[in-house]
Design a protein around this motif. Structure first.
Motif, PDB file in Angstrom:
ATOM      1  N   PHE A 116      -5.322   4.753   0.040  1.00  0.00           N
ATOM      2  CA  PHE A 116      -4.656   5.332   1.199  1.00  0.00           C
ATOM      3  C   PHE A 116      -3.795   4.264   1.848  1.00  0.00           C
ATOM      4  O   PHE A 116      -4.261   3.162   2.120  1.00  0.00           O
ATOM      5  N   LEU A 117      -2.538   4.588   2.101  1.00  0.00           N
ATOM      6  CA  LEU A 117      -1.624   3.690   2.801  1.00  0.00           C
ATOM      7  C   LEU A 117      -0.961   4.463   3.927  1.00  0.00           C
ATOM      8  O   LEU A 117      -0.824   5.696   3.849  1.00  0.00           O
ATOM      9  N   ARG A 118      -0.530   3.739   4.955  1.00  0.00           N
ATOM     10  CA  ARG A 118       0.207   4.408   6.017  1.00  0.00           C
ATOM     11  C   ARG A 118       1.218   3.432   6.606  1.00  0.00           C
ATOM     12  O   ARG A 118       1.072   2.211   6.497  1.00  0.00           O
ATOM     13  N   ARG A 119       2.234   4.006   7.219  1.00  0.00           N
ATOM     14  CA  ARG A 119       3.280   3.220   7.865  1.00  0.00           C
ATOM     15  C   ARG A 119       3.568   3.860   9.209  1.00  0.00           C
ATOM     16  O   ARG A 119       3.994   5.014   9.278  1.00  0.00           O
ATOM     17  N   GLU A 166       3.910  -1.193  -0.346  1.00  0.00           N
ATOM     18  CA  GLU A 166       3.565  -2.323   0.520  1.00  0.00           C
ATOM     19  C   GLU A 166       4.805  -3.143   0.870  1.00  0.00           C
ATOM     20  O   GLU A 166       4.934  -3.644   1.975  1.00  0.00           O
ATOM     21  N   ARG A 167       5.737  -3.253  -0.058  1.00  0.00           N
ATOM     22  CA  ARG A 167       6.996  -3.952   0.216  1.00  0.00           C
ATOM     23  C   ARG A 167       7.835  -3.210   1.255  1.00  0.00           C
ATOM     24  O   ARG A 167       8.633  -3.819   1.956  1.00  0.00           O
ATOM     25  N   ARG A 168       7.666  -1.903   1.330  1.00  0.00           N
ATOM     26  CA  ARG A 168       8.418  -1.095   2.299  1.00  0.00           C
ATOM     27  C   ARG A 168       7.715  -0.987   3.645  1.00  0.00           C
ATOM     28  O   ARG A 168       8.171  -0.258   4.522  1.00  0.00           O
ATOM     29  N   GLY A 169       6.575  -1.666   3.814  1.00  0.00           N
ATOM     30  CA  GLY A 169       5.913  -1.699   5.113  1.00  0.00           C
ATOM     31  C   GLY A 169       4.648  -0.881   5.235  1.00  0.00           C
ATOM     32  O   GLY A 169       4.039  -0.842   6.293  1.00  0.00           O
ATOM     33  N   TYR A 170       4.213  -0.234   4.162  1.00  0.00           N
ATOM     34  CA  TYR A 170       2.961   0.526   4.192  1.00  0.00           C
ATOM     35  C   TYR A 170       1.790  -0.451   4.093  1.00  0.00           C
ATOM     36  O   TYR A 170       1.898  -1.494   3.454  1.00  0.00           O
ATOM     37  N   SER A 171       0.680  -0.099   4.698  1.00  0.00           N
ATOM     38  CA  SER A 171      -0.524  -0.929   4.612  1.00  0.00           C
ATOM     39  C   SER A 171      -1.760  -0.026   4.669  1.00  0.00           C
ATOM     40  O   SER A 171      -1.676   1.134   5.068  1.00  0.00           O
ATOM     41  N   SER A 172      -2.893  -0.578   4.283  1.00  0.00           N
ATOM     42  CA  SER A 172      -4.147   0.171   4.337  1.00  0.00           C
ATOM     43  C   SER A 172      -4.560   0.360   5.786  1.00  0.00           C
ATOM     44  O   SER A 172      -4.446  -0.567   6.585  1.00  0.00           O
ATOM     45  N   PRO A 173      -5.058   1.558   6.131  1.00  0.00           N
ATOM     46  CA  PRO A 173      -5.527   1.766   7.508  1.00  0.00           C
ATOM     47  C   PRO A 173      -6.749   0.904   7.795  1.00  0.00           C
ATOM     48  O   PRO A 173      -7.525   0.596   6.890  1.00  0.00           O
ATOM     49  N   ILE A 201       2.333  11.955   8.862  1.00  0.00           N
ATOM     50  CA  ILE A 201       0.945  12.118   9.294  1.00  0.00           C
ATOM     51  C   ILE A 201       0.857  13.386  10.147  1.00  0.00           C
ATOM     52  O   ILE A 201       1.670  13.603  11.036  1.00  0.00           O
ATOM     53  N   GLY A 202      -0.102  14.245   9.839  1.00  0.00           N
ATOM     54  CA  GLY A 202      -0.284  15.503  10.547  1.00  0.00           C
ATOM     55  C   GLY A 202       0.317  16.695   9.827  1.00  0.00           C
ATOM     56  O   GLY A 202       0.187  17.819  10.283  1.00  0.00           O
ATOM     57  N   THR A 203       0.986  16.461   8.676  1.00  0.00           N
ATOM     58  CA  THR A 203       1.549  17.551   7.888  1.00  0.00           C
ATOM     59  C   THR A 203       0.845  17.612   6.530  1.00  0.00           C
ATOM     60  O   THR A 203       0.082  16.714   6.177  1.00  0.00           O
ATOM     61  N   ASN A 204       1.117  18.670   5.776  1.00  0.00           N
ATOM     62  CA  ASN A 204       0.546  18.796   4.435  1.00  0.00           C
ATOM     63  C   ASN A 204       1.193  17.839   3.452  1.00  0.00           C
ATOM     64  O   ASN A 204       0.577  17.429   2.485  1.00  0.00           O
ATOM     65  N   GLY A 205       2.445  17.502   3.655  1.00  0.00           N
ATOM     66  CA  GLY A 205       3.137  16.566   2.784  1.00  0.00           C
ATOM     67  C   GLY A 205       3.481  17.165   1.435  1.00  0.00           C
ATOM     68  O   GLY A 205       3.473  18.378   1.242  1.00  0.00           O
ATOM     69  N   GLN A 206       3.794  16.293   0.495  1.00  0.00           N
ATOM     70  CA  GLN A 206       4.184  16.683  -0.854  1.00  0.00           C
ATOM     71  C   GLN A 206       3.297  15.962  -1.855  1.00  0.00           C
ATOM     72  O   GLN A 206       2.715  14.929  -1.545  1.00  0.00           O
ATOM     73  N   ARG A 249      10.712   3.663  15.816  1.00  0.00           N
ATOM     74  CA  ARG A 249      11.547   4.550  14.996  1.00  0.00           C
ATOM     75  C   ARG A 249      10.944   5.947  14.867  1.00  0.00           C
ATOM     76  O   ARG A 249      11.421   6.747  14.050  1.00  0.00           O
ATOM     77  N   ASN A 250       9.897   6.240  15.630  1.00  0.00           N
ATOM     78  CA  ASN A 250       9.206   7.533  15.584  1.00  0.00           C
ATOM     79  C   ASN A 250       8.766   7.860  14.152  1.00  0.00           C
ATOM     80  O   ASN A 250       8.950   8.971  13.670  1.00  0.00           O
ATOM     81  N   MET A 251       8.183   6.865  13.494  1.00  0.00           N
ATOM     82  CA  MET A 251       7.775   7.004  12.112  1.00  0.00           C
ATOM     83  C   MET A 251       6.254   6.916  12.006  1.00  0.00           C
ATOM     84  O   MET A 251       5.644   5.973  12.511  1.00  0.00           O
ATOM     85  N   ALA A 252       5.661   7.914  11.387  1.00  0.00           N
ATOM     86  CA  ALA A 252       4.218   7.926  11.118  1.00  0.00           C
ATOM     87  C   ALA A 252       4.026   8.618   9.770  1.00  0.00           C
ATOM     88  O   ALA A 252       3.984   9.845   9.692  1.00  0.00           O
ATOM     89  N   ARG A 253       3.927   7.822   8.707  1.00  0.00           N
ATOM     90  CA  ARG A 253       3.863   8.370   7.353  1.00  0.00           C
ATOM     91  C   ARG A 253       2.592   7.926   6.636  1.00  0.00           C
ATOM     92  O   ARG A 253       2.027   6.884   6.950  1.00  0.00           O
ATOM     93  N   PHE A 254       2.194   8.718   5.654  1.00  0.00           N
ATOM     94  CA  PHE A 254       1.049   8.369   4.820  1.00  0.00           C
ATOM     95  C   PHE A 254       1.457   8.425   3.360  1.00  0.00           C
ATOM     96  O   PHE A 254       2.442   9.070   2.994  1.00  0.00           O
ATOM     97  N   TYR A 255       0.699   7.724   2.518  1.00  0.00           N
ATOM     98  CA  TYR A 255       0.923   7.708   1.078  1.00  0.00           C
ATOM     99  C   TYR A 255      -0.441   7.545   0.423  1.00  0.00           C
ATOM    100  O   TYR A 255      -1.218   6.682   0.812  1.00  0.00           O
TER     101      TYR A 255
END
Length: 79
Positions: A5-8, A69-76, A40-45, A13-19
């Protein structure tokens, strides 16, 4: 391999994403790498990639994790 699980989150920038990356064995000896992403908070793809071996799947998942991780995502942080 366990699910990754990763998130950014960037409030400026009003950004809250998960991967999410998940590696699973298939029925016929193949291996599936499932990617699930979105806001985050949506069903996603989701998208599945079928590979022939565990080693190939682990390498593919590792490359995807490194890209994110290079794009700024990290483990919660653990709760």
């Amino acid at each position: 391999m366990a699910t990754i699980f990763l998130r950014r989150i960037d409030q400026a920038r009003n950004m809250a994403r998960f991967y999410e990356l998940d590696v699973q064995q298939g029925l016929f000896g193949d291996v599936s790498v499932t990617r699930h992403w979105g806001r985050i908070g949506t069903n996603g793809q989701s998208k599945q990639h079928w590979l022939s071996s565990d080693a190939a799947a682990a390498e593919f998942a590792g490359k995807l994790k490194l890209q994110k991780e290079r794009r700024g995502y990290s483990s919660p942080l653990p709760a």
